[in-house]
Scaffold this motif. Structure first.
Motif, PDB file in Angstrom:
ATOM      1  N   SER A 290       2.590  22.347   8.778  1.00  9.79           N
ATOM      2  CA  SER A 290       2.168  20.987   8.473  1.00  9.79           C
ATOM      3  C   SER A 290       3.318  20.006   8.523  1.00  9.79           C
ATOM      4  O   SER A 290       4.495  20.355   8.346  1.00  9.79           O
ATOM      5  N   TYR A 291       2.960  18.760   8.778  1.00  2.78           N
ATOM      6  CA  TYR A 291       3.878  17.621   8.690  1.00  2.78           C
ATOM      7  C   TYR A 291       3.349  16.689   7.626  1.00  2.78           C
ATOM      8  O   TYR A 291       2.161  16.336   7.620  1.00  2.78           O
ATOM      9  N   ASN A 292       4.205  16.266   6.691  1.00  5.53           N
ATOM     10  CA  ASN A 292       3.783  15.470   5.557  1.00  5.53           C
ATOM     11  C   ASN A 292       4.621  14.203   5.475  1.00  5.53           C
ATOM     12  O   ASN A 292       5.853  14.247   5.594  1.00  5.53           O
ATOM     13  N   LYS A 293       3.947  13.056   5.298  1.00  3.79           N
ATOM     14  CA  LYS A 293       4.635  11.772   5.249  1.00  3.79           C
ATOM     15  C   LYS A 293       4.089  10.928   4.120  1.00  3.79           C
ATOM     16  O   LYS A 293       2.875  10.687   4.020  1.00  3.79           O
ATOM     17  N   SER A 294       4.952  10.485   3.224  1.00  2.00           N
ATOM     18  CA  SER A 294       4.574   9.552   2.162  1.00  2.00           C
ATOM     19  C   SER A 294       4.987   8.142   2.560  1.00  2.00           C
ATOM     20  O   SER A 294       6.008   7.951   3.220  1.00  2.00           O
ATOM     21  N   PHE A 295       4.184   7.170   2.162  1.00  2.56           N
ATOM     22  CA  PHE A 295       4.516   5.791   2.525  1.00  2.56           C
ATOM     23  C   PHE A 295       4.213   4.855   1.356  1.00  2.56           C
ATOM     24  O   PHE A 295       3.601   5.246   0.369  1.00  2.56           O
TER      25      PHE A 295
ATOM     26  N   ILE B 198       0.843  -1.189   0.000  1.00  5.32           N
ATOM     27  CA  ILE B 198       0.000   0.000   0.000  1.00  5.32           C
ATOM     28  C   ILE B 198       0.879   1.240   0.000  1.00  5.32           C
ATOM     29  O   ILE B 198       1.934   1.279   0.640  1.00  5.32           O
ATOM     30  N   SER B 199       0.483   2.241  -0.749  1.00  5.90           N
ATOM     31  CA  SER B 199       1.219   3.505  -0.802  1.00  5.90           C
ATOM     32  C   SER B 199       0.232   4.643  -0.601  1.00  5.90           C
ATOM     33  O   SER B 199      -0.970   4.488  -0.823  1.00  5.90           O
ATOM     34  N   GLY B 200       0.752   5.779  -0.172  1.00  3.10           N
ATOM     35  CA  GLY B 200      -0.142   6.911   0.046  1.00  3.10           C
ATOM     36  C   GLY B 200       0.559   8.060   0.726  1.00  3.10           C
ATOM     37  O   GLY B 200       1.791   8.190   0.679  1.00  3.10           O
ATOM     38  N   ASN B 201      -0.240   8.899   1.365  1.00  7.02           N
ATOM     39  CA  ASN B 201       0.290  10.103   1.988  1.00  7.02           C
ATOM     40  C   ASN B 201      -0.540  10.450   3.212  1.00  7.02           C
ATOM     41  O   ASN B 201      -1.768  10.311   3.212  1.00  7.02           O
ATOM     42  N   PHE B 202       0.154  10.900   4.267  1.00  7.34           N
ATOM     43  CA  PHE B 202      -0.512  11.383   5.476  1.00  7.34           C
ATOM     44  C   PHE B 202      -0.013  12.797   5.767  1.00  7.34           C
ATOM     45  O   PHE B 202       1.185  13.072   5.666  1.00  7.34           O
ATOM     46  N   ARG B 203      -0.935  13.715   6.098  1.00 10.19           N
ATOM     47  CA  ARG B 203      -0.546  15.077   6.441  1.00 10.19           C
ATOM     48  C   ARG B 203      -1.369  15.572   7.619  1.00 10.19           C
ATOM     49  O   ARG B 203      -2.594  15.411   7.640  1.00 10.19           O
ATOM     50  N   THR B 204      -0.683  16.145   8.606  1.00 10.24           N
ATOM     51  CA  THR B 204      -1.372  16.817   9.695  1.00 10.24           C
ATOM     52  C   THR B 204      -1.018  18.289   9.624  1.00 10.24           C
ATOM     53  O   THR B 204       0.150  18.640   9.398  1.00 10.24           O
ATOM     54  N   GLN B 205      -2.005  19.163   9.807  1.00  9.65           N
ATOM     55  CA  GLN B 205      -1.808  20.576   9.493  1.00  9.65           C
ATOM     56  C   GLN B 205      -2.566  21.473  10.468  1.00  9.65           C
ATOM     57  O   GLN B 205      -3.731  21.245  10.758  1.00  9.65           O
TER      58      GLN B 205
END
Length: 491
Positions: A486-491, A76-83
């Motif tokens: 914001s904090y941004n994380k791709s996985f 699984i791939s995607g992106n998470f962001r908290t802002q």
């Protein structure tokens, strides 16, 4: 754990495997949270799809946790962001938190199925804004400070019936004549030189109740010649008050090597709505391009279904106008680029001019430089000329500077807009419709914007960023500020 703590907790779980463990540990709490917060926006087909997706997820988890199989991050791939977002204007301020999550799986079930989704959790830190508050928005209309939204969640199935076909089931967007969010299914089939599709379901919205509103449509695309493609699309939207039928015809034609033509014509309820023609010249070897377009809106448009006229009560009746645009671009080596253009908007009947329907000329010229004084830097200079008939004219300069310093990417600059949305004022509809106050409340005039952006690369797949914006205008309040971290994380 209380459900209202969920959005805060998710903001500190960037790793997908940790997120799964968290969800597994607190699945009962999350289920209660989802049912309480999403029940008003989830239709029956979408709940069915959610159930189907849960069964698929069970199979996925079984597959990827078997010995000697793919790891979770490989599947699984995607992106998470908290802002965090803070806004200040006049004597008022607003503070909100958002968490965004999007993902897509690799093919499974014999490489025939993929699942994709995107959603958001939000929390208003300072409570509901007053009805006449500067920063009142849709989140202040709920009876709670937190809110969840599912933008899309669907399963794609390859060749579900016969070869060269696909089926998408779940909450999804349809991009054809109108951009429509719905809970249902879309089936696509390729037959020789034809590409066809049909879709239907219950219409969904993040902003209004759409119970029992339905949408359906179909389309066909044909490429009769190598350099020609034509589309014919149809959509029917049914809501509480309207049944709208819309038909669109599109054609793409390569005229000669680097010269291309595009045309579009639409009908709304058997009446001509608008048309667009565009010529594009792109010479890659010369690093040059030119575009000329003409758009004409043909008939007045007021209240229709929400997708066709979502904010007509505030913007008033959309009256006929035309718009001519000419833009060009040229690059010189690796150091310089030049762009320029002109827009000419003309209201066809002068008595139809209002706050949101004006004649204007806009001309701009941009000059870009790369790595001139500093390595890994870019500077853009832009000059704009605005001439608004019966209002004002102005010539303004804009500049944007961007520089990479190690793991930092820093940008700053200033820009100008003759018109911009005004955050301050009442959101009471009757107040907005008052013609004497409409311009002052809904629009800012003569807006100068200053901004600073900083991004720091934590790893190859994660970063933190900060953006500060300040606006100065001729409309109260004369200053407006916004801070986004914001904090941004791709996985």
């Amino acid at each position: 754990m209380k459900p209202n703590k969920l959005s805060k907790l998710l903001g500190f779980i960037p790793q997908p495997n940790l997120l799964y463990n968290f969800c597994n540990l607190h699945k009962e709490t999350i289920l209660i949270f989802l049912m309480k917060n999403l029940r008003k926006s989830l239709s029956i087909p979408f709940l069915f799809t959610l159930l189907l997706s849960s069964k698929l997820f069970a199979q996925i988890y079984t597959d990827i946790t078997k010995p000697n199989t793919l790891a979770y991050n490989d599947f699984i791939s995607g992106n998470f962001r908290t802002q965090y977002e803070g806004r200040w204007g006049g004597d008022e301020n607003d503070h909100d938190m958002y968490e965004y999550l999007s993902f897509k799986t690799k093919d499974f079930f014999h490489d025939k199925v993929t699942i994709a989704g995107s959603g958001r959790l939000s929390e208003d830190f300072d409570g509901h804004e007053d009805k006449n508050g500067a920063f009142r928005d849709i989140l202040d209309s709920y009876d709670r400070s937190y809110n969840g939204r599912v933008y899309f969640l669907y399963a794609d199935i390859k060749d579900p019936v016969i070869d060269k076909s696909s089926l998408r089931v779940g909450r999804q967007y349809q991009y054809s004549i109108e951009t429509i969010l719905f809970d249902g299914a879309k089936y696509e089939q390729k037959i020789g030189i034809l590409d066809t599709y049909v879709f239907g379901g219950l219409r969904a919205s993040q902003y209004t109740n759409t119970y029992f509103d339905t949408v359906a449509g179909s389309g066909i695309s044909i490429r009769p010649f190598m350099d020609t493609r034509m589309n014919l699309d149809y959509v029917r939207i049914i809501d509480d008050e309207f049944i709208d039928d819309e038909v669109g015809f599109n054609v793409w034609q390569r005229i000669y090597e680097d010269l291309n033509f595009y045309g579009r014509y639409t009908l709304l309820n058997t009446v001509s709505k608008d048309f667009l023609v565009k010529l594009s010249w792109d010479k890659i070897d010369w690093d040059a391009s030119v575009q000329l377009s003409y758009y004409r809106f043909l008939n007045s448009l007021a209240e229709q279904s929400n997708n066709i006229s979502p904010i007509s009560e505030i913007l008033n009746t959309f009256e006929p106008f035309d718009l001519i645009s000419l833009t060009g671009h040229k690059g010189w080596g690796e150091k310089f680029e030049v762009s320029s253009g002109i827009d000419r908007r003309n209201v066809l009947e002068k008595e139809d001019e209002n706050t949101f329907n004006r004649d204007y000329y806009r001309t701009f010229f941009s000059f870009m430089t790369y790595n001139i004084l500093l390595k890994e830097s870019k500077v853009t200079f832009t000059v704009e000329y605005w001439n608004i008939k019966g209002v004002d004219h102005s010539t303004d300069a804009n500049v944007d500077f961007d520089k990479k310093i190690g793991k930092f990417d820093i940008g700053l600059g200033t820009g100008y807009s003759f018109y911009k949305f005004n955050f301050t004022g009442s959101n009471d509809l009757a107040f907005l419709e008052n013609s004497e106050l409409e311009e002052d409340v809904v629009q800012k005039i003569n807006v100068r914007t200053y901004y600073l952006r900083i991004k720091y690369l934590l790893t190859e797949q994660s970063n933190v960023s900060l953006r500060w914006i300040s606006e100065v205008s001729d409309t109260d309040p004369e200053t407006f500020h916004q801070l986004v971290v914001s904090y941004n994380k791709s996985f």
